[in-house]
Design an enzyme around this catalytic site. Sequence first.
Site, PDB file in Angstrom:
ATOM      1  N   SER A  43      23.042 -67.128 -14.754  1.00  0.00           N
ATOM      2  CA  SER A  43      22.578 -66.754 -15.878  1.00  0.00           C
ATOM      3  C   SER A  43      24.073 -66.046 -16.607  1.00  0.00           C
ATOM      4  O   SER A  43      24.276 -66.295 -17.709  1.00  0.00           O
ATOM      5  CB  SER A  43      21.104 -65.785 -16.582  1.00  0.00           C
ATOM      6  N   LYS A  87      23.694 -59.407 -17.461  1.00  0.00           N
ATOM      7  CA  LYS A  87      23.735 -59.934 -19.329  1.00  0.00           C
ATOM      8  C   LYS A  87      24.750 -59.110 -19.645  1.00  0.00           C
ATOM      9  O   LYS A  87      24.887 -57.740 -19.337  1.00  0.00           O
ATOM     10  CB  LYS A  87      22.600 -59.515 -19.342  1.00  0.00           C
TER      11      LYS A  87
END
Length: 174
Positions: A43, A87
């Site tokens: 990701s 993230k």
Amino acid sequence: MRKKKRQRRDKIAAYVLTFLAVIFAAFIIVRFLCAGYTVQGDSMLPTYESGEKRLVNRLIYKVKSPARYDIILFESEDETNKQYYVKRVVGLPGETVQVRDGNVYVDGRKAKSFGKEQILSPGLAADGVKLSKNQYFVMGDNYNNSEDSRSAVVGNVKKTQIIGKVGIKYWPFG
């Protein structure tokens, strides 16, 4: 002769004590100020690759708040199935984040892009997400292969969920 031996012994003892002090200081720093984390999944491509080991600064967000574009480690709110995520912070408390036309907008202004592709799925951010106090909107750099704040599973990240700022890669070298 005895004086030289004693001076030599004292010098060796000083080196050993210095070495032990450095080892102890490193242990304290790693144990209480930093944590090691292995990046899992794709990701955060192209910024971070799966399998990289990175240090996480656990102290910094006790002193200040996360800034836009910081990369953070946080845990999910689900108490029964704890998961950890890496993230990038896109939206800060009080802001509105929207994903439209393949791009991210914060308070109506286009945000900096870290991925190589257009965003195909706006998810929860299609109509805009208003962040409340101590909430952050986070996204992976691999926009189309990231479970992030656009997903109800992750949602907005509370400051209490944030473990720290992801930093230096220590494995693999290079």
